[in-house]
Structures are given as structure tokens and as C-alpha cells.
Motif scaffolding. Structure first.
Motif, PDB file in Angstrom:
ATOM      1  N   LYS A   1      64.658  21.071  21.160  1.00 49.93           N
ATOM      2  CA  LYS A   1      65.030  20.169  20.085  1.00 49.93           C
ATOM      3  C   LYS A   1      63.748  19.719  19.394  1.00 49.93           C
ATOM      4  O   LYS A   1      62.639  19.934  19.905  1.00 49.93           O
ATOM      5  N   ALA A   2      63.889  19.088  18.232  1.00 53.71           N
ATOM      6  CA  ALA A   2      62.705  18.787  17.429  1.00 53.71           C
ATOM      7  C   ALA A   2      62.881  17.484  16.662  1.00 53.71           C
ATOM      8  O   ALA A   2      64.002  16.995  16.460  1.00 53.71           O
ATOM      9  N   LYS A   3      61.742  16.942  16.238  1.00 57.58           N
ATOM     10  CA  LYS A   3      61.710  15.820  15.314  1.00 57.58           C
ATOM     11  C   LYS A   3      60.760  16.163  14.180  1.00 57.58           C
ATOM     12  O   LYS A   3      59.753  16.843  14.384  1.00 57.58           O
ATOM     13  N   ALA A   4      61.089  15.683  12.981  1.00 56.00           N
ATOM     14  CA  ALA A   4      60.209  15.849  11.831  1.00 56.00           C
ATOM     15  C   ALA A   4      59.599  14.499  11.484  1.00 56.00           C
ATOM     16  O   ALA A   4      60.186  13.447  11.755  1.00 56.00           O
ATOM     17  N   SER A   5      58.417  14.536  10.884  1.00 57.22           N
ATOM     18  CA  SER A   5      57.769  13.307  10.439  1.00 57.22           C
ATOM     19  C   SER A   5      57.193  13.524   9.050  1.00 57.22           C
ATOM     20  O   SER A   5      56.887  14.650   8.655  1.00 57.22           O
ATOM     21  N   ARG A   6      57.035  12.424   8.322  1.00 60.18           N
ATOM     22  CA  ARG A   6      56.578  12.501   6.933  1.00 60.18           C
ATOM     23  C   ARG A   6      55.879  11.197   6.564  1.00 60.18           C
ATOM     24  O   ARG A   6      56.365  10.112   6.891  1.00 60.18           O
ATOM     25  N   THR A   7      54.748  11.301   5.894  1.00 54.86           N
ATOM     26  CA  THR A   7      54.002  10.116   5.475  1.00 54.86           C
ATOM     27  C   THR A   7      54.286   9.819   4.008  1.00 54.86           C
ATOM     28  O   THR A   7      54.060  10.671   3.138  1.00 54.86           O
ATOM     29  N   LEU A   8      54.793   8.623   3.736  1.00 51.91           N
ATOM     30  CA  LEU A   8      55.136   8.187   2.385  1.00 51.91           C
ATOM     31  C   LEU A   8      54.464   6.853   2.105  1.00 51.91           C
ATOM     32  O   LEU A   8      54.634   5.898   2.871  1.00 51.91           O
ATOM     33  N   SER A   9      53.683   6.819   1.022  1.00 58.25           N
ATOM     34  CA  SER A   9      52.992   5.588   0.621  1.00 58.25           C
ATOM     35  C   SER A   9      52.183   5.005   1.777  1.00 58.25           C
ATOM     36  O   SER A   9      52.148   3.783   1.988  1.00 58.25           O
ATOM     37  N   GLY A  10      51.557   5.872   2.567  1.00 56.74           N
ATOM     38  CA  GLY A  10      50.700   5.438   3.659  1.00 56.74           C
ATOM     39  C   GLY A  10      51.403   5.117   4.948  1.00 56.74           C
ATOM     40  O   GLY A  10      50.753   4.809   5.954  1.00 56.74           O
ATOM     41  N   LYS A  11      52.715   5.195   4.986  1.00 54.05           N
ATOM     42  CA  LYS A  11      53.473   4.902   6.198  1.00 54.05           C
ATOM     43  C   LYS A  11      54.165   6.162   6.686  1.00 54.05           C
ATOM     44  O   LYS A  11      54.754   6.905   5.915  1.00 54.05           O
ATOM     45  N   THR A  12      54.112   6.404   8.001  1.00 49.84           N
ATOM     46  CA  THR A  12      54.715   7.604   8.575  1.00 49.84           C
ATOM     47  C   THR A  12      56.107   7.293   9.114  1.00 49.84           C
ATOM     48  O   THR A  12      56.288   6.332   9.868  1.00 49.84           O
ATOM     49  N   TYR A  13      57.064   8.129   8.719  1.00 51.33           N
ATOM     50  CA  TYR A  13      58.452   7.984   9.158  1.00 51.33           C
ATOM     51  C   TYR A  13      58.818   9.185  10.033  1.00 51.33           C
ATOM     52  O   TYR A  13      58.359  10.299   9.793  1.00 51.33           O
ATOM     53  N   THR A  14      59.657   8.952  11.032  1.00 53.08           N
ATOM     54  CA  THR A  14      60.086  10.009  11.950  1.00 53.08           C
ATOM     55  C   THR A  14      61.592  10.175  11.877  1.00 53.08           C
ATOM     56  O   THR A  14      62.333   9.191  11.817  1.00 53.08           O
ATOM     57  N   SER A  15      62.034  11.414  11.906  1.00 54.62           N
ATOM     58  CA  SER A  15      63.455  11.718  11.806  1.00 54.62           C
ATOM     59  C   SER A  15      64.170  11.472  13.122  1.00 54.62           C
ATOM     60  O   SER A  15      63.537  11.358  14.177  1.00 54.62           O
ATOM     61  N   PRO A  16      65.503  11.430  13.091  1.00 47.43           N
ATOM     62  CA  PRO A  16      66.266  11.488  14.344  1.00 47.43           C
ATOM     63  C   PRO A  16      66.066  12.862  15.001  1.00 47.43           C
ATOM     64  O   PRO A  16      65.548  13.794  14.382  1.00 47.43           O
ATOM     65  N   TRP A  17      66.499  12.990  16.251  1.00 48.03           N
ATOM     66  CA  TRP A  17      66.417  14.280  16.940  1.00 48.03           C
ATOM     67  C   TRP A  17      67.252  15.329  16.210  1.00 48.03           C
ATOM     68  O   TRP A  17      68.310  15.025  15.656  1.00 48.03           O
ATOM     69  N   SER A  18      66.773  16.537  16.234  1.00 50.77           N
ATOM     70  CA  SER A  18      67.548  17.666  15.712  1.00 50.77           C
ATOM     71  C   SER A  18      68.681  18.000  16.661  1.00 50.77           C
ATOM     72  O   SER A  18      68.877  17.348  17.692  1.00 50.77           O
ATOM     73  N   ASN A  19      69.414  19.039  16.323  1.00 48.24           N
ATOM     74  CA  ASN A  19      70.362  19.614  17.271  1.00 48.24           C
ATOM     75  C   ASN A  19      69.607  20.147  18.481  1.00 48.24           C
ATOM     76  O   ASN A  19      68.395  20.380  18.423  1.00 48.24           O
ATOM     77  N   THR A  20      70.310  20.339  19.597  1.00 51.67           N
ATOM     78  CA  THR A  20      69.725  20.977  20.784  1.00 51.67           C
ATOM     79  C   THR A  20      70.180  22.433  20.820  1.00 51.67           C
ATOM     80  O   THR A  20      71.377  22.714  20.766  1.00 51.67           O
ATOM     81  N   ALA A  21      69.225  23.351  20.871  1.00 52.54           N
ATOM     82  CA  ALA A  21      69.531  24.780  20.889  1.00 52.54           C
ATOM     83  C   ALA A  21      69.015  25.383  22.186  1.00 52.54           C
ATOM     84  O   ALA A  21      68.007  24.941  22.740  1.00 52.54           O
TER      85      ALA A  21
END
Length: 363
Positions: free
Chosen positions: A197-217
Motif C-alpha cells: 500500500k502507499a501514501k502520496a505527499s505534496r507541498t503546497l504554499s510551504g506546507k506538506t500534506y499527506t494522502s490517506p492510504w491507498s488500496n492494498t494490493a
């Protein structure tokens, strides 16, 4: 015969490619009468998990702009009118967290006292970061191939692995994916099943956000295999020009693309049981028309369809001529998997309405 199967990178890149971020063919919305007004060139950038800035280049002779927003390709709704040619941006602060949006911007002016509008292109953006999708499949003894599909090109993705679905997961790779991540997990125990399973992250306006967990494969660290079970949903002894089959890919299979163009004009052979073998009474030409996830609501097929491990899809074929359908049939089908561009296989049915997809490869 047995062949050394290549990795399925090309097929997945074509079928699971990220949605294009701009274009001219998303939805049909017109704010008013047409006029000779230029088309704004639109861009969008997420500022946070709940806000997106939409910008565009000024259009000559425009008196203002109207902005429409949609969460799908078609359901556009007006959200803002800006007056003045210099008004070339708008911050949408009403976005839902971690949600994709599409925007259209129309320029307008006045002709004979009436407001008229030009054309609009569209742009898409995610407010925040959406959960990624993970697909895995066997890639040889002790190896598993992984594909991670992020929703924006600036996402970073971290993939975790475990030997039990609800066990402890260990990070195995973390990198900027540019929208897509391909990874070969090597050195695994032969024939053991692994979970990812995986998580994605992204930095917007200097702040980093993390996604919920992906599906489990999950996949088995073994040789590549493809198995698709088939259920015949047609009725024996009935003349018909519509044929529907239910295809279910087993959990341990590699994903396979059902090719659209190559399945136009395929033959179906049908017949009745005669002693120990089938007697092929006749044949007709079928065209792959549509697909469905539930067997009720069908979507017109216009491109290849990726069948993932454990997934079920209903395929509808149409014929120009009605054919008498019998208990036994053989239908040609073109698919692609493991990097092989076109495998000519068949849906071979049994008299009890079940069967499987088979091909000429020992995989």
C-alpha cells in the motif's frame, strides 16, 4: 510454448496515464450567446487542501470573465464573474479537501448591448493530495512488479510492504513519481504472497500534506500468470444480436488490457453438443461495444480497458446480424499483458455457462 515475458510498463503507461491537465473536450457548457471573443489560456495551482488559484492570460477586447467549476467532465456550474480585462485570476476557497476539480473560463464583451462569450479551454487540479492507486503483479521467481498512479505530477509517493494484509508494513521506496511510479521489488521469497500500500505527499504554499492510504494490493513472488474466468450471460436457443460476458481476473494474475480497436470485427463460433465434442454450427462477426462494472449500466467503449487483478467487468458485443446462440461457443478476443502488444486468445465456454480466457502462451 513458454516465452520470457517482458514487464508491462508500456501497456500500463498507455491505459492508466494521468488525466490530461488541460484541453478542449471536457463538458459542454455555454454561459450565453456566442461572440467574437478570444479564448483564455487557463492554468490552475492548488494553494492548500481546500483552495485552488485559477489564472488566465488577458483576452484582447474582453470586458470580463466567467468561471465555471466541475467535479466531473460534464457537470459544470458557475462560481464567479469578474469584470474588467485585467481581472485574470480567481482563488476558489470553497474546495473540498483532497478533491479533483475542473475549471473553465469564458471571456465576454458586449455587442449591440448584449453580452456575448467566446470559447473556453479547461484545466484540472487537486485541492490537496488524493490517495494514490497501487497495482502489483508477479514478475518472476522472487520478484513482484509494482505500479503506483499518483493524481498530480508533483506528488511524492512512498510504498510499503508486508507479508500479511493486516500486518506490519515497511517502507521500501519513496520518491517523486512525476505522476507514475514503476518499481521492481526483488529478493523476495519464492512463491510467497506480499501485500503493498502507499501514501502520496505534496507541498503546497510551504506546507506538506499527506494522502490517506491507498488500496492494498497483493501478489505472489512467482512467474507471471494470467487467468480470467468467464461467465456466459447469453441464452441458448435464442436469436440475438447482443452478446454479454462476465470476465473476472483472479487475484494473482498480472493485469491485462482488453484492446478496443483490435476487438472490432472478431468472429464468434457457436454450436450444439454432439457426443464428446462441440459441433460448430455457424459463425458471425461481433464488435466490442461497451463495458460495465455491475452488468446493468454500460459505458460506451472508445479505448483499451485495463482489467486489474481481482476485478470483474462485463463486456457487451454487438452483431449486425442476429445469430442462433447455442450452449457452446468460441469467441476470439485480443488482450495485452506483460509487455506483449497483442495476444490473440479466446473466450471458450462450457455447456454450464462457465469458462475461461485462454491463449497460445504458456504463462
Amino acid at each position: 510454448m513458454r516465452r520470457n515475458l517482458k514487464v508491462m510498463i508500456g501497456i500500463l503507461a498507455a491505459v492508466l496515464m494521468l488525466t490530461t491537465s488541460f484541453g478542449f473536450a471536457a463538458g459542454d457548457v455555454r454561459p450565453g450567446p456566442d461572440g467574437k471573443v478570444g479564448t483564455p489560456q487557463v492554468t490552475a495551482k492548488a494553494l492548500s487542501q481546500t483552495s485552488i488559484k485559477v489564472s488566465w492570460k488577458a483576452v484582447k477586447s474582453a470586458k470580463g470573465y466567467v468561471v465555471y467549476r466541475s467535479r466531473t467532465e460534464d457537470d459544470y456550474k458557475w462560481i464567479k464573474t469578474l469584470y474588467g480585462a485585467s481581472k485574470t485570476s480567481f482563488v476558489d476557497k470553497s474546495c473540498k479537501k483532497n478533491t479533483s476539480y475542473r475549471y473553465k473560463v469564458f471571456a465576454f464583451k458586449y455587442e449591440n448591448g448584449q453580452r456575448v462569450y467566446g470559447e473556453s479551454d479547461w484545466v484540472s487540479e487537486v485541492a490537496g493530495v488524493k490517495q494514490p492507486e497501487v497495482i502489483v503483479w508477479p514478475a518472476g521467481e522472487g520478484r513482484i512488479r509494482l505500479y503506483g498512479n499518483c493524481k498530480t505530477e508533483d506528488d511524492k509517493i512512498a510504498v510499503y510492504r508486508s507479508t500479511a494484509k493486516n500486518g506490519k508494513y515497511k517502507k521500501i521506496v519513496a520518491k517523486k513519481a512525476d505522476g507514475q511510479l514503476y518499481y521492481l521489488d526483488k529478493g523476495l521469497k519464492k512463491d510467497e504472497i506480499y501485500y503493498y500500500k502507499a501514501k502520496a505527499s505534496r507541498t503546497l504554499s510551504g506546507k506538506t500534506y499527506t494522502s490517506p492510504w491507498s488500496n492494498t494490493a497483493s501478489a505472489q513472488a512467482s512467474n507471471v500468470s494470467v487467468r480470467i474466468d468467464v461467465e456466459d450471460l447469453n441464452h441458448a436457443g435464442q436469436k440475438t444480436d447482443t452478446f454479454v460476458y462476465k470476465l473476472t481476473m483472479t487475484e494473482k494474475s498480472a493485469p491485462a488490457a482488453i484492446l478496443f480497436a483490435e476487438n472490432q470485427g472478431r468472429f464468434i463460433w457457436y454450436g450444439q453438443k454432439e457426443t464428446e465434442s462441440s459441433h460448430w454450427t455457424s459463425s458471425t462477426i461481433l464488435y466490442l461495444d461497451s463495458y460495465s462494472a455491475d452488468g446493468k449500466s454500460f459505458v460506451k467503449m472508445t479505448e483499451d480497458y485495463l482489467l486489474k487483478p481481482g476485478e470483474t467487468v462485463y463486456l457487451k458485443f454487438l452483431s449486425k446480424d442476429q445469430a442462433m446462440y447455442y450452449d457452446y461457443c468460441w469467441l476470439g478476443l485480443s488482450v495485452s499483458f506483460a509487455g506483449l502488444p497483442n495476444i490473440e486468445g479466446s473466450l471458450t465456454m462450457n455447456g454450464n455457462g462457465t469458462g475461461r480466457y485462454t491463449d497460445d502462451y504458456d504463462v
